[in-house]
Design a protein around this motif. Structure first.
Motif, PDB file in Angstrom:
ATOM      1  N   LEU A  73       0.899  -1.235  -0.218  1.00  0.00           N
ATOM      2  CA  LEU A  73      -0.230   0.429   0.152  1.00  0.00           C
ATOM      3  C   LEU A  73       0.784   1.301   0.050  1.00  0.00           C
ATOM      4  N   SER A  74       0.033   2.393  -0.457  1.00  0.00           N
ATOM      5  CA  SER A  74       0.920   3.733  -0.267  1.00  0.00           C
ATOM      6  C   SER A  74       1.277   3.991   0.922  1.00  0.00           C
ATOM      7  N   GLY A  75       2.118   4.736   1.184  1.00  0.00           N
ATOM      8  CA  GLY A  75       2.549   5.040   2.466  1.00  0.00           C
ATOM      9  C   GLY A  75       0.665   5.944   3.458  1.00  0.00           C
ATOM     10  N   ILE A  76       0.296   6.092   2.892  1.00  0.00           N
ATOM     11  CA  ILE A  76      -1.290   6.632   3.683  1.00  0.00           C
ATOM     12  C   ILE A  76      -1.769   6.096   3.952  1.00  0.00           C
ATOM     13  N   GLU A  77      -2.087   4.897   2.928  1.00  0.00           N
ATOM     14  CA  GLU A  77      -3.374   3.930   3.116  1.00  0.00           C
ATOM     15  C   GLU A  77      -2.429   3.221   4.084  1.00  0.00           C
ATOM     16  N   TYR A  78      -1.378   2.411   3.794  1.00  0.00           N
ATOM     17  CA  TYR A  78      -0.465   1.699   5.156  1.00  0.00           C
ATOM     18  C   TYR A  78      -0.706   2.378   6.190  1.00  0.00           C
ATOM     19  N   GLY A  79      -1.021   3.691   6.939  1.00  0.00           N
ATOM     20  CA  GLY A  79      -1.121   4.732   8.173  1.00  0.00           C
ATOM     21  C   GLY A  79      -2.466   4.488   8.266  1.00  0.00           C
ATOM     22  N   ARG A  80      -3.453   4.024   7.272  1.00  0.00           N
ATOM     23  CA  ARG A  80      -4.909   4.508   8.056  1.00  0.00           C
ATOM     24  C   ARG A  80      -5.538   2.942   8.447  1.00  0.00           C
ATOM     25  N   ARG A  81      -4.681   0.998   7.604  1.00  0.00           N
ATOM     26  CA  ARG A  81      -4.060   0.262   7.858  1.00  0.00           C
ATOM     27  C   ARG A  81      -3.449  -0.001   9.217  1.00  0.00           C
ATOM     28  N   ALA A  82      -2.762   0.561   9.273  1.00  0.00           N
ATOM     29  CA  ALA A  82      -1.584  -0.004  10.221  1.00  0.00           C
ATOM     30  C   ALA A  82      -2.166   1.030  12.154  1.00  0.00           C
ATOM     31  N   ALA A  83      -3.555   2.240  11.749  1.00  0.00           N
ATOM     32  CA  ALA A  83      -3.477   2.526  13.084  1.00  0.00           C
ATOM     33  C   ALA A  83      -4.853   1.759  12.626  1.00  0.00           C
ATOM     34  N   ALA A  84      -5.954   1.464  11.966  1.00  0.00           N
ATOM     35  CA  ALA A  84      -7.132   0.010  12.359  1.00  0.00           C
ATOM     36  C   ALA A  84      -7.305  -0.980  13.618  1.00  0.00           C
ATOM     37  N   ARG A  85      -5.240  -1.909  13.477  1.00  0.00           N
ATOM     38  CA  ARG A  85      -5.245  -2.880  13.078  1.00  0.00           C
ATOM     39  C   ARG A  85      -4.613  -2.096  14.708  1.00  0.00           C
ATOM     40  N   LEU A  86      -4.110  -1.409  15.252  1.00  0.00           N
ATOM     41  CA  LEU A  86      -3.788  -1.330  16.488  1.00  0.00           C
ATOM     42  C   LEU A  86      -4.825  -1.178  16.905  1.00  0.00           C
ATOM     43  N   LEU A  87      -5.629   0.370  16.782  1.00  0.00           N
ATOM     44  CA  LEU A  87      -7.036   0.315  17.558  1.00  0.00           C
ATOM     45  C   LEU A  87      -7.748  -1.130  17.732  1.00  0.00           C
ATOM     46  N   GLN A  88      -7.605  -2.215  16.831  1.00  0.00           N
ATOM     47  CA  GLN A  88      -8.286  -3.649  17.521  1.00  0.00           C
ATOM     48  C   GLN A  88      -7.444  -3.904  19.045  1.00  0.00           C
ATOM     49  N   PRO A  90      -6.572  -5.545  22.698  1.00  0.00           N
ATOM     50  CA  PRO A  90      -7.262  -4.840  23.176  1.00  0.00           C
ATOM     51  C   PRO A  90      -6.689  -4.026  24.395  1.00  0.00           C
ATOM     52  N   ASP A  91      -5.184  -3.782  24.436  1.00  0.00           N
ATOM     53  CA  ASP A  91      -5.381  -2.574  24.864  1.00  0.00           C
ATOM     54  C   ASP A  91      -4.266  -1.612  24.363  1.00  0.00           C
ATOM     55  N   ARG A  92      -5.157  -0.765  23.376  1.00  0.00           N
ATOM     56  CA  ARG A  92      -4.820   0.220  22.504  1.00  0.00           C
ATOM     57  C   ARG A  92      -3.340   0.877  22.747  1.00  0.00           C
ATOM     58  N   PRO A  93      -2.428   1.376  22.324  1.00  0.00           N
ATOM     59  CA  PRO A  93      -1.616   2.409  22.566  1.00  0.00           C
ATOM     60  C   PRO A  93      -2.205   3.862  22.907  1.00  0.00           C
ATOM     61  N   THR A  94      -1.813   5.031  23.682  1.00  0.00           N
ATOM     62  CA  THR A  94      -1.690   5.559  23.529  1.00  0.00           C
ATOM     63  C   THR A  94      -1.202   6.871  23.399  1.00  0.00           C
ATOM     64  N   ALA A  95       0.027   6.272  21.869  1.00  0.00           N
ATOM     65  CA  ALA A  95       0.433   7.350  20.956  1.00  0.00           C
ATOM     66  C   ALA A  95       1.351   6.022  20.204  1.00  0.00           C
ATOM     67  N   ILE A  96       1.770   6.694  18.880  1.00  0.00           N
ATOM     68  CA  ILE A  96       2.461   6.115  17.841  1.00  0.00           C
ATOM     69  C   ILE A  96       3.124   7.232  17.488  1.00  0.00           C
ATOM     70  N   VAL A  97       4.391   6.270  16.966  1.00  0.00           N
ATOM     71  CA  VAL A  97       5.058   7.442  16.166  1.00  0.00           C
ATOM     72  C   VAL A  97       5.281   6.032  14.937  1.00  0.00           C
ATOM     73  N   ALA A  98       5.074   6.756  13.669  1.00  0.00           N
ATOM     74  CA  ALA A  98       4.947   6.308  12.190  1.00  0.00           C
ATOM     75  C   ALA A  98       5.969   6.363  11.911  1.00  0.00           C
ATOM     76  N   GLY A  99       6.672   5.480  10.866  1.00  0.00           N
ATOM     77  CA  GLY A  99       7.728   5.712   9.898  1.00  0.00           C
ATOM     78  C   GLY A  99       8.022   6.423   9.516  1.00  0.00           C
ATOM     79  N   ASN A 100       7.192   7.841   8.616  1.00  0.00           N
ATOM     80  CA  ASN A 100       7.226   8.898   8.286  1.00  0.00           C
ATOM     81  C   ASN A 100       6.155   9.258   8.086  1.00  0.00           C
ATOM     82  N   ASP A 101       6.313  10.792   7.395  1.00  0.00           N
ATOM     83  CA  ASP A 101       4.920  11.859   8.653  1.00  0.00           C
ATOM     84  C   ASP A 101       3.868  11.009   6.794  1.00  0.00           C
ATOM     85  N   GLU A 102       3.825  10.691   5.916  1.00  0.00           N
ATOM     86  CA  GLU A 102       2.866   9.961   4.995  1.00  0.00           C
ATOM     87  C   GLU A 102       2.151   9.273   5.784  1.00  0.00           C
TER      88      GLU A 102
END
Length: 177
Positions: A73-88, A90-102
Motif C-alpha cells: 500500500l502507499s504510505g497514507i493507506e498503510y497508515g490507515r490500515r496500521a491504525a485500524a489494526r492498532l485500535l483493535q 485490547p490495550d491499544r496504544p496511547t501514542a503512535i510513532v510513524a515511520g514517516n509523515d505519510e
C-alpha cells in the motif's frame, strides 16, 4: 576493491534517524505514555527508525507495540490500515510513532474518522517534516530532517571532491530536530 563497510565509511551524508526516533520515543515516555506503538513497513529506512523506537522502550522496560506489516500500500493507506489494526488491540496504544509523515497522515486520518482526539486520547508523531502535511489539524508532531543543512553539507562535500579528484570524504551523519 573495498569491502561494503569501507564503502560506507566514505562519501556519504545521512541523517541520524535512529537517534531522532529514539529521542522522540523517549519524549513520549517522559510525557507519561506507557503503550507506544510503531507503524512502518519493515524496509531498511524504517528498520533504522524502528531500532531507535525499540531501544527507547527497552531502556524504559516497556513492551513494543507494532504494526510493521509488509502490505503493498502507499504510505497514507498503510497508515490507515496500521491504525485500524492498532485500535483493535485490547490495550491499544496511547501514542503512535510513524515511520514517516505519510504513514502518520494515514494514522491521523483513521483516528479523526473514528472520532479519536489527537493528542487527547492518542498522541501521534511522524518523521520528515513534510510541508504538505502542515495542513493537518491538530498539527502533526514530526521529526525535521533539515534539508537545507543537508544540501549545504552535500554541496561542501561535492566542491571538496571536485577540487581534489580521488578524495574520499569521511561519511557523517547530521542530527535531526
Amino acid at each position: 576493491i573495498l569491502a561494503p563497510d569501507e564503502l560506507l565509511a566514505k562519501d556519504l551524508l545521512f541523517y541520524d534517524d535512529i537517534d531522532a526516533v529514539y529521542r522522540l520515543t523517549r519524549s513520549m515516555i517522559e510525557a507519561g505514555h506507557c503503550a507506544i506503538a510503531f507503524a512502518g513497513k519493515p524496509e531498511p529506512w524504517y528498520r533504522r527508525r524502528y531500532e531507535g523506537y525499540a531501544r527507547a522502550l527497552r531502556e524504559a522496560g516497556l513492551a513494543e507495540v507494532t504494526a510493521r506489516d509488509a502490505w503493498t500500500l502507499s504510505g497514507i493507506e498503510y497508515g490507515r490500515r496500521a491504525a485500524a489494526r492498532l485500535l483493535q488491540l485490547p490495550d491499544r496504544p496511547t501514542a503512535i510513532v510513524a515511520g514517516n509523515d505519510e504513514i502518520a497522515a494515514g494514522v491521523w486520518n483513521e483516528l479523526v474518522n473514528r472520532g479519536i482526539p489527537i493528542p487527547g486520547e492518542i498522541s501521534l508523531a511522524g518523521f520528515g517534516d513534510r510541508e504538505e502535511f502542515s495542513v493537518l489539524e491538530p498539527p502533526l508532531t514530526t521529526v525535521a530532517i533539515c534539508p537545507e543543512r543537508i544540501g549545504t553539507e552535500l554541496s561542501r562535500m561535492l566542491l571538496n571532491k571536485l577540487s581534489n579528484p580521488g578524495l574520499r570524504v569521511p561519511s557523517r551523519s547530521l542530527e535531526c530536530e
